[in-house]
Design an enzyme around this catalytic site. Structure first.
Site, PDB file in Angstrom:
ATOM      1  N   CYS A 115     111.721 118.928  91.564  1.00 40.77           N
ATOM      2  CA  CYS A 115     111.153 118.938  90.215  1.00 40.77           C
ATOM      3  C   CYS A 115     112.046 118.064  89.359  1.00 40.77           C
ATOM      4  CB  CYS A 115     111.165 120.372  89.675  1.00 40.77           C
ATOM      5  SG  CYS A 115     110.401 120.512  88.050  1.00 40.77           S
ATOM      6  N   CYS A 117     112.698 118.381  86.041  1.00 39.17           N
ATOM      7  CA  CYS A 117     113.185 118.912  84.758  1.00 39.17           C
ATOM      8  C   CYS A 117     114.709 118.968  84.632  1.00 39.17           C
ATOM      9  CB  CYS A 117     112.582 120.271  84.440  1.00 39.17           C
ATOM     10  SG  CYS A 117     113.036 121.560  85.594  1.00 39.17           S
ATOM     11  N   CYS A 125     109.017 118.627  83.445  1.00 40.96           N
ATOM     12  CA  CYS A 125     109.033 118.589  84.911  1.00 40.96           C
ATOM     13  C   CYS A 125     108.464 117.296  85.485  1.00 40.96           C
ATOM     14  CB  CYS A 125     108.274 119.789  85.467  1.00 40.96           C
ATOM     15  SG  CYS A 125     109.024 121.352  84.957  1.00 40.96           S
ATOM     16  N   LYS A 190     103.069 129.372  90.031  1.00 37.67           N
ATOM     17  CA  LYS A 190     104.235 129.409  89.153  1.00 37.67           C
ATOM     18  C   LYS A 190     103.743 129.528  87.720  1.00 37.67           C
ATOM     19  CE  LYS A 190     108.289 126.824  87.741  1.00 37.67           C
ATOM     20  NZ  LYS A 190     109.169 125.685  88.023  1.00 37.67           N
ATOM     21  N   ARG A 200     117.236 128.135  82.503  1.00 32.31           N
ATOM     22  CA  ARG A 200     117.286 126.856  81.765  1.00 32.31           C
ATOM     23  C   ARG A 200     118.667 126.642  81.150  1.00 32.31           C
ATOM     24  NH1 ARG A 200     111.068 127.181  79.521  1.00 32.31           N
ATOM     25  NH2 ARG A 200     110.170 127.185  81.626  1.00 32.31           N
ATOM     26  N   ARG A 212     105.960 124.486  78.698  1.00 30.37           N
ATOM     27  CA  ARG A 212     105.410 124.054  79.974  1.00 30.37           C
ATOM     28  C   ARG A 212     103.975 124.556  80.216  1.00 30.37           C
ATOM     29  NH1 ARG A 212     110.209 122.051  81.430  1.00 30.37           N
ATOM     30  NH2 ARG A 212     111.951 123.304  82.152  1.00 30.37           N
ATOM     31  N   GLU A 228      95.256 128.019  93.188  1.00 32.65           N
ATOM     32  CA  GLU A 228      96.473 127.192  93.326  1.00 32.65           C
ATOM     33  C   GLU A 228      97.032 127.303  94.749  1.00 32.65           C
ATOM     34  OE1 GLU A 228      98.166 125.159  91.418  1.00 32.65           O
ATOM     35  OE2 GLU A 228      97.676 125.551  89.327  1.00 32.65           O
ATOM     36  N   LYS A 243     105.776 133.230  91.556  1.00 34.98           N
ATOM     37  CA  LYS A 243     106.962 133.209  90.705  1.00 34.98           C
ATOM     38  C   LYS A 243     106.576 133.349  89.240  1.00 34.98           C
ATOM     39  CE  LYS A 243     110.442 130.089  89.122  1.00 34.98           C
ATOM     40  NZ  LYS A 243     110.713 128.732  88.825  1.00 34.98           N
ATOM     41  N   SER A 269     115.546 134.263  87.185  1.00 33.48           N
ATOM     42  CA  SER A 269     116.756 134.463  86.391  1.00 33.48           C
ATOM     43  C   SER A 269     116.641 135.580  85.358  1.00 33.48           C
ATOM     44  CB  SER A 269     117.111 133.146  85.693  1.00 33.48           C
ATOM     45  OG  SER A 269     116.047 132.693  84.881  1.00 33.48           O
ATOM     46  N   TYR A 308     118.960 136.073  92.989  1.00 27.47           N
ATOM     47  CA  TYR A 308     120.367 135.968  92.607  1.00 27.47           C
ATOM     48  C   TYR A 308     121.134 137.221  93.007  1.00 27.47           C
ATOM     49  CZ  TYR A 308     118.206 132.240  89.956  1.00 27.47           C
ATOM     50  OH  TYR A 308     117.468 131.133  89.618  1.00 27.47           O
TER      51      TYR A 308
END
Ligand code: PBG
Length: 319
Positions: A115, A117, A125, A190, A200, A212, A228, A243, A269, A308
């Site tokens: 991507c 971005c 992106c 997404k 970010r 976005r 999608e 996601k 995140s 994470y």
């Protein structure tokens, strides 16, 4: 029926457990930054850092000891520009990181985010045409980025720009370069989510204007998410993704029911930061909550989970 009969002790509970984890299913995201001798904490994501390439060895070794065998790489380049040139540069931060990780641990599976971005000065992106993110101008750059990662040794490329046709463009380009064995994990469903806020900060990739919503999905749409995913499979995605995970478990569940390819979930995140913030305040038991969240994602249908929390979970699972 006395359902409590099977709840008398942990052995019995374990015996009848319907959902089990393995560390094999965990993918750990790593942020790689330019510079040397850098290990920079990411404020909203306690325990997560940006590493310069020379600092990766300790991290990769730790993952190996914990049994985590897959990583997902994000790059923070030295310079950003309008088309994100460093994304496909021979000396780019991800290109060097892939080589370094494969040197340290050749069997570590390397997945790379594809991507623009992180690399564009405007933080979008794709490439801009006026203020609009231009689909046709962006596809060749994503394909070039994917080829570059694959040539440097990435096992799997993960397009996340949400441009229409990105999977097909990347598959075709890889095949033309005789990179048929490089897999595509597509960020298919997404959503344009507030849960990416801390990322970010971590990737220094916030859009400099607008948002976005003209390319990522509307959080209201489940049916469209299936479209999608279906399109991505038709274009050649080997693995599809939903996601964020937690607020979209219904989408994940339906995707798992409908499609016959592995489905990944990204525990993003913001989901991580919420758990960390509350647990640092001792309002919740962090490791208990993260295990419960991961269990819910697994139960909903994820074949693999990008998280994470992977290191904490690996030590819990390993016990
Ligand atoms: C790049 C990308 C993003 C995330 C993964 N790849 C950010 C975004 O779309 O703004 C978010 C991951 C996370 O929040 O943990 N497009």
């Amino acid at each position: 029926m006395k359902l409590r009969r099977l709840r008398q002790n942990s052995t019995l509970l374990n015996l009848v457990s319907e959902t089990r984890f393995s560390v094999d299913e965990l993918i750990y995201p790593i942020f790689v930054r330019h510079g040397i001798n850098q290990k920079v904490p990411i404020e909203p994501m306690p325990g997560i850092f940006q590493f310069s390439v020379d600092q990766l060895s300790y991290e990769i070794e730790e993952l190996r000891i914990l049994g985590i065998r897959s990583v997902l790489l994000f790059g923070i380049p030295e310079e950003k520009d309008s088309i994100g040139k460093e994304a496909f540069s021979q000396s780019g931060v991800i290109q060097r990181a892939i080589k370094e990780i494969k040197r340290i641990d050749p069997a570590m599976l390397v997945i790379t985010d594809v991507c623009l971005c992180d690399y564009t000065d405007h933080g979008h992106c794709g490439v801009l045409n006026g203020d609009y993110v231009d689909n046709a101008l962006t596809l060749p750059l994503l394909a070039e980025m994917a080829i570059s990662h694959a040539e440097f040794g990435a096992d799997v490329v993960a397009p996340s720009a949400m441009m229409d046709g990105q999977v097909g463009a990347i598959r075709e380009a890889l095949d033309q370069q005789s990179l048929e064995l490089t897999s595509i994990m597509s960020y298919s469903a997404k959503f344009a989510s507030g849960f990416y806020g801390p990322f970010r900060v971590a990737a220094e990739s916030a859009p400099q204007f607008g948002d976005r919503t003209s390319y990522q999905m509307d959080v209201a749409n489940r049916r469209q998410a299936m479209l999608e995913i279906q399109q991505d499979i038709e274009e050649g995605a080997d693995i599809v993704m939903v996601k964020p995970a937690l607020a979209f478990l219904d989408v994940l569940h339906e995707a798992k029911q409908r499609f016959n390819v592995p489905v990944a979930a990204y525990n993003v995140s913001g989901e991580y930061s919420m758990v960390k913030a509350a647990s640092e305040n001792e309002w919740i038991d962090g490791s208990r909550i993260s295990s419960e969240i991961l269990m819910s994602i697994k139960r909903a249908g994820a074949d693999m989970i990008i998280t994470y929390h992977a290191k904490e979970l690996a030590s819990i699972i390993g016990r």
